[in-house]
Design a protein around this motif. Sequence first.
Motif, PDB file in Angstrom:
ATOM      1  N   ARG A 164       0.824  -1.208   0.000  1.00  0.00           N
ATOM      2  CA  ARG A 164       0.000   0.000   0.000  1.00  0.00           C
ATOM      3  C   ARG A 164       0.855   1.255   0.000  1.00  0.00           C
ATOM      4  NH1 ARG A 164      -5.562  -1.464   0.516  1.00  0.00           N
ATOM      5  NH2 ARG A 164      -5.444  -3.719   0.635  1.00  0.00           N
ATOM      6  N   ARG A 165       0.378   2.236  -0.710  1.00  0.00           N
ATOM      7  CA  ARG A 165       0.957   3.573  -0.612  1.00  0.00           C
ATOM      8  C   ARG A 165       0.168   4.320   0.457  1.00  0.00           C
ATOM      9  NH1 ARG A 165       4.182   3.980  -4.928  1.00  0.00           N
ATOM     10  NH2 ARG A 165       3.508   3.151  -6.909  1.00  0.00           N
ATOM     11  N   PRO A 166       0.836   5.150   1.233  1.00  0.00           N
ATOM     12  CA  PRO A 166       0.097   5.976   2.197  1.00  0.00           C
ATOM     13  C   PRO A 166      -0.874   6.887   1.454  1.00  0.00           C
ATOM     14  CG  PRO A 166       2.457   6.100   2.601  1.00  0.00           C
ATOM     15  CD  PRO A 166       2.271   5.376   1.305  1.00  0.00           C
ATOM     16  N   GLY A 167      -1.981   7.208   2.100  1.00  0.00           N
ATOM     17  CA  GLY A 167      -2.950   8.125   1.515  1.00  0.00           C
ATOM     18  C   GLY A 167      -2.393   9.537   1.453  1.00  0.00           C
ATOM     19  N   TRP A 168      -3.047  10.363   0.664  1.00  0.00           N
ATOM     20  CA  TRP A 168      -2.622  11.751   0.501  1.00  0.00           C
ATOM     21  C   TRP A 168      -2.635  12.497   1.826  1.00  0.00           C
ATOM     22  CZ3 TRP A 168      -0.353  13.087  -3.854  1.00  0.00           C
ATOM     23  CH2 TRP A 168      -0.623  12.366  -5.012  1.00  0.00           C
ATOM     24  N   SER A 169      -3.431  12.044   2.771  1.00  0.00           N
ATOM     25  CA  SER A 169      -3.542  12.754   4.051  1.00  0.00           C
ATOM     26  C   SER A 169      -2.214  12.801   4.807  1.00  0.00           C
ATOM     27  CB  SER A 169      -4.616  12.105   4.922  1.00  0.00           C
ATOM     28  OG  SER A 169      -4.288  10.757   5.211  1.00  0.00           O
ATOM     29  N   LEU A 170      -1.294  11.904   4.513  1.00  0.00           N
ATOM     30  CA  LEU A 170       0.012  11.921   5.176  1.00  0.00           C
ATOM     31  C   LEU A 170       0.784  13.205   4.847  1.00  0.00           C
ATOM     32  CD1 LEU A 170       1.841  10.238   7.015  1.00  0.00           C
ATOM     33  CD2 LEU A 170       2.819   9.213   4.973  1.00  0.00           C
ATOM     34  N   TRP A 171       0.494  13.783   3.700  1.00  0.00           N
ATOM     35  CA  TRP A 171       1.166  15.006   3.264  1.00  0.00           C
ATOM     36  C   TRP A 171       0.207  16.193   3.285  1.00  0.00           C
ATOM     37  CZ3 TRP A 171       2.049  10.246   1.048  1.00  0.00           C
ATOM     38  CH2 TRP A 171       3.343   9.757   1.174  1.00  0.00           C
ATOM     39  N   LEU A 200     -13.358  10.237   7.150  1.00  0.00           N
ATOM     40  CA  LEU A 200     -13.888  10.921   5.975  1.00  0.00           C
ATOM     41  C   LEU A 200     -13.126  10.542   4.707  1.00  0.00           C
ATOM     42  CD1 LEU A 200     -14.477  14.490   7.462  1.00  0.00           C
ATOM     43  CD2 LEU A 200     -16.227  12.785   6.884  1.00  0.00           C
ATOM     44  N   LEU A 201     -11.822  10.304   4.853  1.00  0.00           N
ATOM     45  CA  LEU A 201     -10.985   9.945   3.709  1.00  0.00           C
ATOM     46  C   LEU A 201     -10.917   8.440   3.463  1.00  0.00           C
ATOM     47  CD1 LEU A 201      -8.025  12.405   4.281  1.00  0.00           C
ATOM     48  CD2 LEU A 201      -9.887  12.603   2.628  1.00  0.00           C
ATOM     49  N   GLY A 202     -11.434   7.645   4.403  1.00  0.00           N
ATOM     50  CA  GLY A 202     -11.382   6.194   4.242  1.00  0.00           C
ATOM     51  C   GLY A 202     -10.036   5.595   4.596  1.00  0.00           C
ATOM     52  N   HIS A 203      -9.256   6.299   5.395  1.00  0.00           N
ATOM     53  CA  HIS A 203      -7.940   5.825   5.815  1.00  0.00           C
ATOM     54  C   HIS A 203      -7.960   5.517   7.300  1.00  0.00           C
ATOM     55  CE1 HIS A 203      -6.232   8.584   2.471  1.00  0.00           C
ATOM     56  NE2 HIS A 203      -6.689   7.459   1.975  1.00  0.00           N
ATOM     57  N   GLY A 204      -6.876   4.934   7.767  1.00  0.00           N
ATOM     58  CA  GLY A 204      -6.697   4.691   9.189  1.00  0.00           C
ATOM     59  C   GLY A 204      -5.224   4.576   9.502  1.00  0.00           C
ATOM     60  N   HIS A 215       0.606   5.725   9.087  1.00  0.00           N
ATOM     61  CA  HIS A 215      -0.476   6.705   9.013  1.00  0.00           C
ATOM     62  C   HIS A 215      -1.039   6.752   7.597  1.00  0.00           C
ATOM     63  CE1 HIS A 215       0.346   8.396  12.962  1.00  0.00           C
ATOM     64  NE2 HIS A 215       1.635   8.345  12.667  1.00  0.00           N
ATOM     65  N   GLY A 216      -2.310   7.051   7.491  1.00  0.00           N
ATOM     66  CA  GLY A 216      -2.932   7.224   6.180  1.00  0.00           C
ATOM     67  C   GLY A 216      -3.000   5.952   5.369  1.00  0.00           C
ATOM     68  N   VAL A 217      -3.298   4.822   6.020  1.00  0.00           N
ATOM     69  CA  VAL A 217      -3.324   3.532   5.339  1.00  0.00           C
ATOM     70  C   VAL A 217      -4.707   3.298   4.724  1.00  0.00           C
ATOM     71  CG1 VAL A 217      -2.968   1.051   5.581  1.00  0.00           C
ATOM     72  CG2 VAL A 217      -1.687   2.628   7.035  1.00  0.00           C
TER      73      VAL A 217
END
Length: 162
Positions: free
Chosen positions: A32-39, A121-125, A140-142
């Motif tokens: 998996r790539r981290p979600g955009w929320s990490l940045w 909201l972003l569907g990450h955890g 983070h942001g998985v």
Amino acid sequence: MSETATTNEQTTHQADTDGIDLMQDESVLQNRRPGWSLWLKEIVLAALVLLFGVAGDAAAGGFLIAAVIFGYVVLSRMQSRYLVTDERVKMKLGLLSKKGREYRISDLNSITTTQSLFERLLGHGSITLRTASNDEITWHGVPDYKDVSHSIREEQRKYDQQ
């Protein structure tokens, strides 16, 4: 993006593993790539620079700086990975400043999953992996963090049965 293939009730993610050294006969279960929320901080900074550049007299400069910041985010995300194999978990983050950490599946003592309101909201955890020596890494942001943690638990169960 990653392709998903299901075999014998086990989900295998077959995405590009460039830059991740696999051991002989090691199988990738989650990639998996981290979600955009990490940045998120960098993305907000790029948006603010763009807005202030457009609002002021430096539209071209604001656009250029915002593009460089956002380009850094895109490249950094492309180089970052959370990887679960049948033998270990591995984290590789960053472009300019790289951070990597890995643990053998058999060394993991606990798995904690969390999801903030924003992540929901972003569907990450987030997933925190801890060893008996109290070392830990937090992913983070998985995306699909529940599936990732489930894969880790399934591999732990296999080791426990040996």
